[in-house]
Design a protein around this motif. Structure first.
Motif, PDB file in Angstrom:
ATOM      1  N   SER A  10       0.508  -1.333  -0.015  1.00  6.04           N
ATOM      2  CA  SER A  10       0.003   0.125   0.198  1.00  6.04           C
ATOM      3  C   SER A  10       0.500   1.237  -0.076  1.00  6.04           C
ATOM      4  CB  SER A  10      -1.083   0.057   1.314  1.00  6.04           C
ATOM      5  OG  SER A  10      -1.389  -1.197   1.388  1.00  6.04           O
ATOM      6  N   ASN A  11       0.014   2.390  -0.503  1.00  3.98           N
ATOM      7  CA  ASN A  11       0.795   3.092  -0.105  1.00  3.98           C
ATOM      8  C   ASN A  11       2.474   3.735  -1.427  1.00  3.98           C
ATOM      9  OD1 ASN A  11      -0.015   6.471   0.715  1.00  3.98           O
ATOM     10  ND2 ASN A  11       2.151   5.748   1.645  1.00  3.98           N
ATOM     11  N   VAL A  12       2.558   2.601  -1.779  1.00  2.99           N
ATOM     12  CA  VAL A  12       4.407   2.983  -3.172  1.00  2.99           C
ATOM     13  C   VAL A  12       3.991   3.636  -4.135  1.00  2.99           C
ATOM     14  CG1 VAL A  12       5.171   0.823  -2.483  1.00  2.99           C
ATOM     15  CG2 VAL A  12       3.612   0.979  -4.198  1.00  2.99           C
ATOM     16  N   SER A  15      -1.454   2.910  -8.330  1.00  2.00           N
ATOM     17  CA  SER A  15      -2.572   4.182  -8.716  1.00  2.00           C
ATOM     18  C   SER A  15      -1.867   5.105  -9.035  1.00  2.00           C
ATOM     19  CB  SER A  15      -3.521   4.846  -7.471  1.00  2.00           C
ATOM     20  OG  SER A  15      -3.660   3.567  -6.505  1.00  2.00           O
ATOM     21  N   SER A  16      -0.782   5.496  -8.681  1.00  2.00           N
ATOM     22  CA  SER A  16      -0.433   7.033  -9.157  1.00  2.00           C
ATOM     23  C   SER A  16      -0.027   6.665 -10.455  1.00  2.00           C
ATOM     24  CB  SER A  16       0.442   7.396  -8.353  1.00  2.00           C
ATOM     25  OG  SER A  16       0.061   7.832  -7.384  1.00  2.00           O
ATOM     26  N   ILE A  17       0.619   5.563 -10.776  1.00  2.74           N
ATOM     27  CA  ILE A  17       1.477   4.691 -11.668  1.00  2.74           C
ATOM     28  C   ILE A  17      -0.487   4.123 -12.752  1.00  2.74           C
ATOM     29  CG2 ILE A  17       3.396   2.572 -13.193  1.00  2.74           C
ATOM     30  CD1 ILE A  17       4.185   2.881  -9.561  1.00  2.74           C
ATOM     31  N   LYS A  27      -8.881   5.624  -7.804  1.00  4.23           N
ATOM     32  CA  LYS A  27      -8.529   5.770  -6.292  1.00  4.23           C
ATOM     33  C   LYS A  27      -7.542   5.897  -5.932  1.00  4.23           C
ATOM     34  CE  LYS A  27      -7.950   0.499  -6.171  1.00  4.23           C
ATOM     35  NZ  LYS A  27      -6.591   0.870  -5.993  1.00  4.23           N
ATOM     36  N   ILE A  28      -7.183   7.398  -6.226  1.00  4.20           N
ATOM     37  CA  ILE A  28      -5.436   7.782  -5.378  1.00  4.20           C
ATOM     38  C   ILE A  28      -5.660   8.430  -4.471  1.00  4.20           C
ATOM     39  CG2 ILE A  28      -3.833   9.617  -5.925  1.00  4.20           C
ATOM     40  CD1 ILE A  28      -3.619   9.134  -8.897  1.00  4.20           C
ATOM     41  N   GLY A  29      -4.754   7.583  -3.090  1.00  3.58           N
ATOM     42  CA  GLY A  29      -4.400   8.021  -1.749  1.00  3.58           C
ATOM     43  C   GLY A  29      -5.646   7.602  -1.403  1.00  3.58           C
ATOM     44  N   LYS A  30      -5.975   6.595  -1.592  1.00  2.00           N
ATOM     45  CA  LYS A  30      -7.213   6.248  -0.960  1.00  2.00           C
ATOM     46  C   LYS A  30      -6.432   5.590   0.330  1.00  2.00           C
ATOM     47  CE  LYS A  30      -6.456   2.027  -3.254  1.00  2.00           C
ATOM     48  NZ  LYS A  30      -4.610   2.206  -3.512  1.00  2.00           N
ATOM     49  N   VAL A 129      10.795   0.578  -9.688  1.00  2.00           N
ATOM     50  CA  VAL A 129      11.354   1.419  -8.429  1.00  2.00           C
ATOM     51  C   VAL A 129      11.138   3.233  -8.437  1.00  2.00           C
ATOM     52  CG1 VAL A 129      13.225   2.530  -7.094  1.00  2.00           C
ATOM     53  CG2 VAL A 129      13.405  -0.123  -8.304  1.00  2.00           C
ATOM     54  N   ASN A 130       9.511   3.356  -7.288  1.00  2.00           N
ATOM     55  CA  ASN A 130       8.936   4.601  -7.735  1.00  2.00           C
ATOM     56  C   ASN A 130       9.401   5.393  -6.424  1.00  2.00           C
ATOM     57  OD1 ASN A 130       6.325   6.255  -8.359  1.00  2.00           O
ATOM     58  ND2 ASN A 130       5.754   5.818  -7.128  1.00  2.00           N
ATOM     59  N   LYS A 131       9.147   6.436  -6.945  1.00  2.00           N
ATOM     60  CA  LYS A 131       9.462   7.645  -5.499  1.00  2.00           C
ATOM     61  C   LYS A 131      11.293   7.473  -6.067  1.00  2.00           C
ATOM     62  CE  LYS A 131       5.747   6.956  -2.820  1.00  2.00           C
ATOM     63  NZ  LYS A 131       5.037   7.156  -1.557  1.00  2.00           N
ATOM     64  N   ALA A 132      11.540   7.511  -6.717  1.00  2.00           N
ATOM     65  CA  ALA A 132      13.263   8.277  -6.907  1.00  2.00           C
ATOM     66  C   ALA A 132      13.270   9.168  -6.796  1.00  2.00           C
ATOM     67  CB  ALA A 132      13.344   8.059  -8.336  1.00  2.00           C
ATOM     68  N   ASP A 133      12.499  10.093  -6.774  1.00  2.00           N
ATOM     69  CA  ASP A 133      12.379  11.566  -6.406  1.00  2.00           C
ATOM     70  C   ASP A 133      12.706  11.897  -4.713  1.00  2.00           C
ATOM     71  OD1 ASP A 133       9.357  13.133  -4.874  1.00  2.00           O
ATOM     72  OD2 ASP A 133       9.561  11.180  -6.808  1.00  2.00           O
ATOM     73  N   LYS A 134      12.073  10.987  -4.180  1.00  2.00           N
ATOM     74  CA  LYS A 134      12.492  10.960  -2.646  1.00  2.00           C
ATOM     75  C   LYS A 134      14.304  10.199  -2.512  1.00  2.00           C
ATOM     76  CE  LYS A 134       9.594  10.346   0.597  1.00  2.00           C
ATOM     77  NZ  LYS A 134       8.202   9.171   0.500  1.00  2.00           N
TER      78      LYS A 134
HETATM   79  P1  GDP Z   1      -1.092   2.965  -4.236  1.00  2.00           P
HETATM   80  O1  GDP Z   1      -1.732   2.597  -2.729  1.00  2.00           O
HETATM   81  O2  GDP Z   1       0.211   2.724  -3.823  1.00  2.00           O
HETATM   82  O3  GDP Z   1      -2.155   2.691  -5.461  1.00  2.00           O
HETATM   83  O4  GDP Z   1       0.016   4.529  -3.665  1.00  2.00           O
HETATM   84  P2  GDP Z   1      -1.193   6.047  -4.812  1.00  2.00           P
HETATM   85  O5  GDP Z   1      -1.045   6.303  -6.167  1.00  2.00           O
HETATM   86  O6  GDP Z   1      -2.215   6.154  -3.929  1.00  2.00           O
HETATM   87  O7  GDP Z   1       0.200   7.108  -3.806  1.00  2.00           O
HETATM   88  C1  GDP Z   1       0.220   7.065  -2.640  1.00  2.00           C
HETATM   89  C2  GDP Z   1       1.314   8.344  -1.728  1.00  2.00           C
HETATM   90  O8  GDP Z   1       2.587   8.618  -2.659  1.00  2.00           O
HETATM   91  C3  GDP Z   1       0.172   9.067  -2.499  1.00  2.00           C
HETATM   92  O9  GDP Z   1       0.258  10.386  -1.369  1.00  2.00           O
HETATM   93  C4  GDP Z   1       1.085   9.440  -4.046  1.00  2.00           C
HETATM   94  O10 GDP Z   1       1.262  11.258  -4.734  1.00  2.00           O
HETATM   95  C5  GDP Z   1       2.242   9.512  -3.223  1.00  2.00           C
HETATM   96  N1  GDP Z   1       3.066   9.356  -4.265  1.00  2.00           N
HETATM   97  C6  GDP Z   1       2.892   8.147  -5.614  1.00  2.00           C
HETATM   98  N2  GDP Z   1       4.526   8.482  -6.637  1.00  2.00           N
HETATM   99  C7  GDP Z   1       5.169   9.126  -6.153  1.00  2.00           C
HETATM  100  C8  GDP Z   1       6.472   9.251  -6.659  1.00  2.00           C
HETATM  101  O11 GDP Z   1       6.805   9.020  -7.601  1.00  2.00           O
HETATM  102  N3  GDP Z   1       7.374  10.533  -5.584  1.00  2.00           N
HETATM  103  C9  GDP Z   1       6.434  11.125  -4.006  1.00  2.00           C
HETATM  104  N4  GDP Z   1       7.563  11.694  -4.001  1.00  2.00           N
HETATM  105  N5  GDP Z   1       5.066  10.626  -3.835  1.00  2.00           N
HETATM  106  C10 GDP Z   1       3.967   9.672  -4.436  1.00  2.00           C
END
Ligand code: GDP
Length: 194
Positions: A10-12, A15-17, A27-30, A129-134
């Motif tokens: 969860s939260n990786v 959904s955003s991808i 459902k982003i951020g559910k 490997v998501n969130k590479a910006d972090k």
């Molecule tokens: P899911 O639970 O895996 O479907 O995750 P979501 O798509 O709902 O994203 C969870 C949280 O991570 C949200 O607050 C997004 O804005 C944030 N998020 C998603 N992708 C990235 C990313 O590449 N970088 C950062 N910093 N945050 C991200």
């Protein structure tokens, strides 16, 4: 039919991808861990499947985590014949820490378990490997090396460019992932899609 499954904690950012890939909203951020059933998105003649997120689930009992895991495994095994590609999404900025926590408890981290299950089932795996910006840019290579090592892919990570895609859904930078998906679709003559 060509099915791509997306799996991850969860939260990786799954959904955003998927939204960034298809332009379709899901459902982003559910609240993490609430959805138990796989969700499907049709994209042209592809089937993209969002599997329930595992791991961290606020306010959700441990028992329910096992149910989620069982649901995922059942879905994957039942549909293994038609699943062509499995995208395992991890949060590159927290993966190593989470793995370490599990290992200290002498448990196999669930991401690693899933990765191995995908391998056993013969899926074509992409590690997003998501969130590479972090991740600090001067630490990116070393982090990716260590991530690969945990998944039994001998570093350096660049040996695994066919499998590993560092991305940032937040920044809309999905180049590496799109290119790997396109590569997989090429054989299907569907590589015009992304
Ligand atoms: P899911 O639970 O895996 O479907 O995750 P979501 O798509 O709902 O994203 C969870 C949280 O991570 C949200 O607050 C997004 O804005 C944030 N998020 C998603 N992708 C990235 C990313 O590449 N970088 C950062 N910093 N945050 C991200």
């Amino acid at each position: 039919n060509f099915e791509i499954i997306f799996s991850g904690r969860s939260n990786v950012g799954k959904s955003s991808i998927m939204k960034e890939l298809t332009g379709k909203n899901i459902k982003i951020g559910k609240r993490p861990g609430v959805t138990l059933k796989p969700t499907h998105i049709r994209y042209s003649d592809l089937l993209l499947t969002d599997l329930p997120g595992f791991g961290f689930m606020s306010g959700v009992k441990d028992r329910k985590q096992d149910i989620v895991k069982d649901q995922i495994v059942r879905y994957i095994e039942k549909n293994a014949d038609r699943i062509n590609v499995a995208v395992l999404v991890i949060d590159g900025a927290s993966f190593l820490e989470i793995v370490q926590r599990w290992e200290e408890r002498n448990e196999i981290p669930i991401d690693i378990e899933m990765f191995e299950l995908f391998q056993e089932l013969g899926f074509d795996i992409i590690l997003a490997v998501n969130k590479a910006d972090k991740i600090k840019s001067d630490e990116l290579d070393a982090t990716l090396d260590q991530i690969c090592d945990k998944l039994n892919m001998l570093p350096p990570w660049r040996q695994w460019l066919d499998t590993v895609a560092p991305i940032s859904a937040k920044k809309g930078d999905l180049k590496a992932l799109k290119s790997l998906v396109r590569q997989r679709l090429h054989n299907e003559k569907r590589d015009d899609l992304f």
